[in-house]
Write a protein that holds these residues in place. Structure first.
Motif, PDB file in Angstrom:
ATOM      1  N   SER A   1      -3.215   1.848 -10.005  1.00 22.90           N
ATOM      2  CA  SER A   1      -3.014   3.287  -9.839  1.00 22.90           C
ATOM      3  C   SER A   1      -4.368   3.985  -9.744  1.00 22.90           C
ATOM      4  O   SER A   1      -5.253   3.751 -10.570  1.00 22.90           O
ATOM      5  CB  SER A   1      -2.237   3.865 -11.030  1.00 22.90           C
TER       6      SER A   1
ATOM      7  N   GLU B   1      -1.235   2.376  -5.549  1.00 19.58           N
ATOM      8  CA  GLU B   1      -0.645   3.702  -5.335  1.00 19.58           C
ATOM      9  C   GLU B   1      -1.585   4.771  -5.857  1.00 19.58           C
ATOM     10  O   GLU B   1      -2.396   4.522  -6.739  1.00 19.58           O
ATOM     11  CB  GLU B   1       0.725   3.808  -6.022  1.00 19.58           C
ATOM     12  N   ASN B   2      -1.473   5.972  -5.278  1.00 22.07           N
ATOM     13  CA  ASN B   2      -2.272   7.092  -5.775  1.00 22.07           C
ATOM     14  C   ASN B   2      -1.442   8.370  -5.861  1.00 22.07           C
ATOM     15  O   ASN B   2      -1.906   9.462  -5.539  1.00 22.07           O
ATOM     16  CB  ASN B   2      -3.541   7.305  -4.939  1.00 22.07           C
ATOM     17  N   TYR B   3      -0.204   8.212  -6.336  1.00 24.90           N
ATOM     18  CA  TYR B   3       0.636   9.361  -6.607  1.00 24.90           C
ATOM     19  C   TYR B   3       0.133  10.117  -7.833  1.00 24.90           C
ATOM     20  O   TYR B   3      -0.584   9.556  -8.676  1.00 24.90           O
ATOM     21  CB  TYR B   3       2.080   8.920  -6.877  1.00 24.90           C
TER      22      TYR B   3
ATOM     23  N   TYR C   1      -0.551  -4.021 -10.486  1.00 27.02           N
ATOM     24  CA  TYR C   1      -0.146  -2.681 -10.061  1.00 27.02           C
ATOM     25  C   TYR C   1      -1.306  -1.735 -10.324  1.00 27.02           C
ATOM     26  O   TYR C   1      -1.631  -1.419 -11.465  1.00 27.02           O
ATOM     27  CB  TYR C   1       1.092  -2.268 -10.854  1.00 27.02           C
TER      28      TYR C   1
ATOM     29  N   THR D   1       5.816   8.183  -9.655  1.00 28.24           N
ATOM     30  CA  THR D   1       6.358   6.830  -9.455  1.00 28.24           C
ATOM     31  C   THR D   1       7.574   6.589 -10.350  1.00 28.24           C
ATOM     32  O   THR D   1       8.515   5.899  -9.943  1.00 28.24           O
ATOM     33  CB  THR D   1       5.287   5.761  -9.728  1.00 28.24           C
TER      34      THR D   1
ATOM     35  N   ASP E   1       0.840  -1.194   0.000  1.00 32.33           N
ATOM     36  CA  ASP E   1       0.000   0.000   0.000  1.00 32.33           C
ATOM     37  C   ASP E   1       0.882   1.255   0.000  1.00 32.33           C
ATOM     38  O   ASP E   1       1.521   1.570   0.999  1.00 32.33           O
ATOM     39  CB  ASP E   1      -0.905  -0.029   1.233  1.00 32.33           C
ATOM     40  N   LEU E   2       0.896   1.963  -1.134  1.00 30.59           N
ATOM     41  CA  LEU E   2       1.670   3.193  -1.257  1.00 30.59           C
ATOM     42  C   LEU E   2       0.775   4.424  -1.258  1.00 30.59           C
ATOM     43  O   LEU E   2       1.162   5.486  -1.732  1.00 30.59           O
ATOM     44  CB  LEU E   2       2.488   3.169  -2.561  1.00 30.59           C
ATOM     45  N   THR E   3      -0.413   4.304  -0.718  1.00 29.33           N
ATOM     46  CA  THR E   3      -1.412   5.351  -0.861  1.00 29.33           C
ATOM     47  C   THR E   3      -1.456   6.290   0.343  1.00 29.33           C
ATOM     48  O   THR E   3      -1.008   5.956   1.437  1.00 29.33           O
ATOM     49  CB  THR E   3      -2.807   4.748  -1.059  1.00 29.33           C
TER      50      THR E   3
END
Length: 412
Positions: A136, A108-110, A134, A115, A13-15
């Motif tokens: 997004s 992720e939500n960059y 993956y 990224t 989790d990168l969010t």
């Protein structure tokens, strides 16, 4: 638990904020092991600094104690493992690679392009783990565009057209109280992630799942025939009543408001019987659905006059007795305490990791019931980096020296 639908699956989790963390919250509630990666240099997830806070002194608009935790984080962080990792530091690259090597998915939500700059984009991750899914979540899609590509819920609501679907004709735009853009995109992201995981099980190949907040919300706006309504002269903004479905809308009663949904002949006739006007059933103005739409204002005025002098409970009771869909309009605080949604654990109490359940506060549960599986949240939100040792030492096999070096260099 091994009897959860996603037991055995690992999600990185990168969010941050809401749209991404809500997606990973749902995946965690379905049983996935969600490892939340937080930047130690910035204090971790941005939601950790959202007022109000809960701690040993209860609820407060300001953090009064180090153990105080944001209500936002208490809700969105449940059932997740928290590790710290500064992805901006080149020394973090091999650590991130170790995290994704045996994972099933990354979420992720960059903003678009970030990224790639960090070296954690899909192309890079796919080289490490070809089976990875993956996902997004972004404002406008991973291709970028529309200015900076950054989006907040209100921006997405404005661009989607949804702000011009509520309110009376001629009113200013109406922002939905719920952040619908932030909440719809993660639902589609979860659907996409699970679909891609199923495909990867068959093909051995992962893929990039790309969900935009604008696309998610605009697709829902397009579910309603607003263009066609406009073309035939039916107002797209109708306020509390919906003429094209008459009788249909929100009616004021003596002590509140009632929602009435009676577009079919059976429901409409039941409504007229309920208000003591059965003779209007055969009235040419109200006998058929098309005629009721044509004379919606007259019909709604008759019903409104009947409701105005009666309490909500009486209005709902009489309409229900005649088979008409009707309900009281509730405040959010009352709605989340409905025993039905509580018993089904669709709404659940919030628990502080140190001080237990905050009984006066509620959080979203898992609004899916399974006949042969379990889903839901049984662990409170973690402290920042609470699971560093578990993930880095136990899961990845790092030595005490490796972990100490990473900590010394502020990588974790």
């Amino acid at each position: 638990m091994t009897d959860q639908p996603l037991a055995g699956r690992t999600i990185i989790d990168l969010t941050t904020a809401l749209a991404g963390p809500y997606a990973t919250l749902l995946l965690a509630g379905l049983g996935a092991t969600v490892i939340k990666v937080e930047n130690p240099a910035t204090g971790g997830e941005t939601a950790r600094n959202n007022a109000p806070y809960v701690g040993k002194q209860g609820l407060s608009l300001q953090r009064r104690d180090p153990d105080d935790m944001s209500v936002s984080m208490l809700v969105r962080g449940r059932n997740k493992l928290s590790v710290t990792l500064n992805l901006k530091d080149p020394l973090a690259r091999p650590v991130f690679a170790d995290l994704v090597r045996d994972a099933d998915a990354v979420v992720e939500n960059y903003s678009p392009g970030v990224t790639e700059r960090l070296g954690i984009d899909y192309a890079t991750v796919r080289e490490i783990n070809p089976r990875i899914v993956y996902t997004s979540i972004s404002g406008f899609g991973s291709q970028g565009g529309r200015g900076s590509g950054k989006a907040m819920d209100s921006i997405v609501q404005a661009l989607s057209g949804v702000m011009m679907t509520a309110g009376e004709p001629g009113d200013d735009p109406v922002r939905f109280g719920l952040p619908v853009g932030d909440l719809m995109a993660p639902l589609f992201a979860v659907i996409g992630t699970l679909s891609a995981l199923m495909q990867a099980d068959h093909t051995g190949e992962g893929q990039h799942v790309d969900v935009s907040m604008l696309g998610a919300l605009t697709s829902l706006v397009a579910c309603e025939p607003f263009e066609a309504l406009d073309a035939v002269g039916i107002p797209q903004r109708t306020g509390s009543m919906v003429p094209r479905l008459a009788p249909f809308g929100i009616l004021p009663a003596a002590d509140g408001h009632v929602a009435l949904c009676a577009p079919t002949d059976a429901f409409a006739h039941g409504t007229l019987r309920a208000i003591g006007r059965p003779e209007l059933i055969d009235d040419d103005r109200f006998a058929s659905r098309d005629q009721r739409v044509r004379h919606a204002d007259e019909l709604h005025e008759v019903i409104r006059a009947w409701c105005a002098g009666r309490p909500v409970a009486e209005v709902v009771e009489v309409l229900t007795e005649h088979g008409v869909p009707a309900a009281e309009v509730r405040e959010p605080r009352e709605a989340v305490r409905d025993p039905l949604v509580r018993d089904r654990e669709e709404v659940v109490p919030i628990a502080h990791p140190r001080y237990g359940t905050a009984t006066e506060l509620t959080a979203t549960g898992m609004p899916i019931r399974f006949s042969a599986a379990k889903a839901g949240f049984d662990r409170p939100a973690p402290a920042l980096g609470e699971h560093n040792d578990h993930v880095y030492r136990e899961r990845l096999g790092y030595s005490e020296r490796q972990i100490a070096e990473l900590s010394t260099h502020s990588v974790i």
